[in-house]
Design an enzyme around this catalytic site. Sequence first.
Site, mmCIF file in Angstrom:
data_model
loop_
_atom_site.group_PDB
_atom_site.id
_atom_site.type_symbol
_atom_site.label_atom_id
_atom_site.label_comp_id
_atom_site.label_asym_id
_atom_site.label_seq_id
_atom_site.Cartn_x
_atom_site.Cartn_y
_atom_site.Cartn_z
ATOM 1 C CD GLU A 1 -2.805 -1.326 2.406
ATOM 2 O OE1 GLU A 1 -2.706 -0.468 3.307
ATOM 3 O OE2 GLU A 1 -3.646 -2.246 2.422
ATOM 4 C CD GLU B 1 -4.550 -8.094 1.690
ATOM 5 O OE1 GLU B 1 -5.426 -7.383 2.228
ATOM 6 O OE2 GLU B 1 -3.334 -7.843 1.763
HETATM 7 C C1 XIL Z 1 -6.099 -6.498 8.381
HETATM 8 C C2 XIL Z 1 -6.415 -7.671 9.287
HETATM 9 O O1 XIL Z 1 -7.329 -8.509 8.640
HETATM 10 C C3 XIL Z 1 -7.000 -7.182 10.586
HETATM 11 O O2 XIL Z 1 -7.162 -8.259 11.502
HETATM 12 C C4 XIL Z 1 -6.091 -6.118 11.207
HETATM 13 O O3 XIL Z 1 -6.733 -5.590 12.338
HETATM 14 C C5 XIL Z 1 -5.792 -5.019 10.203
HETATM 15 O O4 XIL Z 1 -5.248 -5.584 9.034
HETATM 16 N N1 XIL Z 1 -4.961 -4.847 3.693
HETATM 17 C C6 XIL Z 1 -3.915 -5.622 4.139
HETATM 18 C C7 XIL Z 1 -4.110 -6.503 5.301
HETATM 19 O O5 XIL Z 1 -2.852 -5.650 3.481
HETATM 20 O O6 XIL Z 1 -2.921 -6.689 6.041
HETATM 21 C C8 XIL Z 1 -5.200 -6.008 6.204
HETATM 22 O O7 XIL Z 1 -5.416 -6.977 7.235
HETATM 23 C C9 XIL Z 1 -6.461 -5.750 5.413
HETATM 24 C C10 XIL Z 1 -6.208 -4.690 4.359
#
Ligand code: XIL
Length: 397
Positions: A174, A290
Site C-alpha cells: 500500500e 486478499e
Molecule cells: C487487516 C487484518 O485482517 C485485521 O485483523 C487487522 O486488524 C488489520 O489488518 N490490507 C492488508 C491486510 O494488506 O494486512 C489487512 O489486514 C487488510 C487490508
Amino acid sequence: MSTRRNFLKQTGAVLGYGSLFQAGIPLFAQNTPANPSFSPSTYMGAASLAARAARTRLPYGCAVVPEMLNVEMDYTRTIIEQCSILVAENSMKWAAIHPQPNTFNFAGADKLLAFAGEHKMQLRGHNLCWHQALPSWFTKTMNRGNAKAMLVQHIQTVAGRYAGKLHSWDVVNEAIHVQDGRPDGLRKSPWLELIGEEYIDIAFHTARQADPHALLTYNDYGIEYDVPHDDQKRAAVLSLLRRMRKRKTPIDAVGVQSHLRAGTQDTIGDGLEHFLQEVRKLDLQVFITEMDVDDSHLTGDADQREAAVAAVYKQYFDLMLRDSQVTAALTWGITNRYTWLNHEHPRKNGDYQVPLPFDSNYQPAKAFFALGEAFGRRKVQSAAPVLTAKVNDAQAI
Ligand code: XIL
C-alpha cells in the site's frame, strides 16, 4: 498538513488495534456453535477449492490466524481441506513479529510454516514494509538517521529466517495513496517521510538478497473498480512499477488485494483489464491476495446478501482468471465466522457480514460455489507458472 503531523497520524492510527491482534484472537468471533457433522469433502463431490484451482495450476488459499490452527478443529479442517496456499493475517507484520527494537517474535509465523509444511501447502509472507501495524516503539525509536538501517535489519532478519521456504513476500504494501495529493501518488507514510521513495527499492533489494527464491510482490488495494479514484490509483501504481523496472528493482509480481463490495453501482471491467495488460508488458505475475466482499451497502437477509456476494465472486474471478499471468488466488479468511470486516467495516444494523466462501458454521456459502465454478471454467494453463523468482537478479543495494 505538516509532515510531522501526517507521520504521527499514520503511525498512531495503527497502534490502536496492534495489541489486540497480537494476541491472535479474532475480535468479532461469532457465537454460534460450530457444526458437529462437518464433512467438507461432500461439497461439490470431492473437489475442494484447492483441487478445482489446481486443475488450472492455480494455488488457492486464504489468510489464517496461526493461533487457531490445531485449536479450533473445524477451522483447521476447513483450511486443510480447501487450501493449497496460506498467508498470515497478522502474524508476520511488524507489530507482531518485531515487538521491541531488538526482539523478534516468530511464534505465529513458525507455527504457520510448520502447519503449511505438514499439509503440503505453500506459504506467502505478508508483509515486510507497510505504514500500518507498526509496533508501539516505532515512533519513539525511528528517525531519519536510523530508519534505513532498521528497515534493512528487519527484512534481513525476517525474510532471512524463512529463506527458501516461502512462495512469495509482499515486500511493500500500500505505498500509493492518491488522496495524499503528491503528483507521484506516493503515500505520505512514515517510510516515505523518513527515507524518501528509495525505501521501496531498499526493501525489494534487501528482500531479494535475504531470500532469492521468494517471488517479490508489490501489494495494494483500490485498483479494481471503474471509478475515478481507482483510475488514478492504477495509473500511480503502474507508474511506480515502471520506475522500479527502469531502476532494475527486483520485483516479480503485483498483488491485487481485491477487497470488493456488493450493493453499489460501481463496476469492474475496462480499468482492471487495462491494468492487467500493462502489468503483463512489465512481465510481472499477478496474485489475487486478499479477496473478500463487503456487504455493508446491502440490505436484505444473509441469504440475499450471500447471493449478491457470490455474484461479485463470479464476475471478478471470471475476469481475472482469463489472464494466464494470474498465478495465485487467496481470500482474506475462509469462514464468515472470522472476518476483519466485522470489526473494521461493520454493518450498521449489527448483522454479520458474509464476505467469504464458508458461512459461520463452516458450511459452504454461495461464494464457495461461485468460486469453485469459476475455477472450473478456467482454461487449463498449458505451461506451469514460474513458482520461484529468478535467482540471478539478486543485487547489492
Ligand atoms: C487487516 C487484518 O485482517 C485485521 O485483523 C487487522 O486488524 C488489520 O489488518 N490490507 C492488508 C491486510 O494488506 O494486512 C489487512 O489486514 C487488510 C487490508
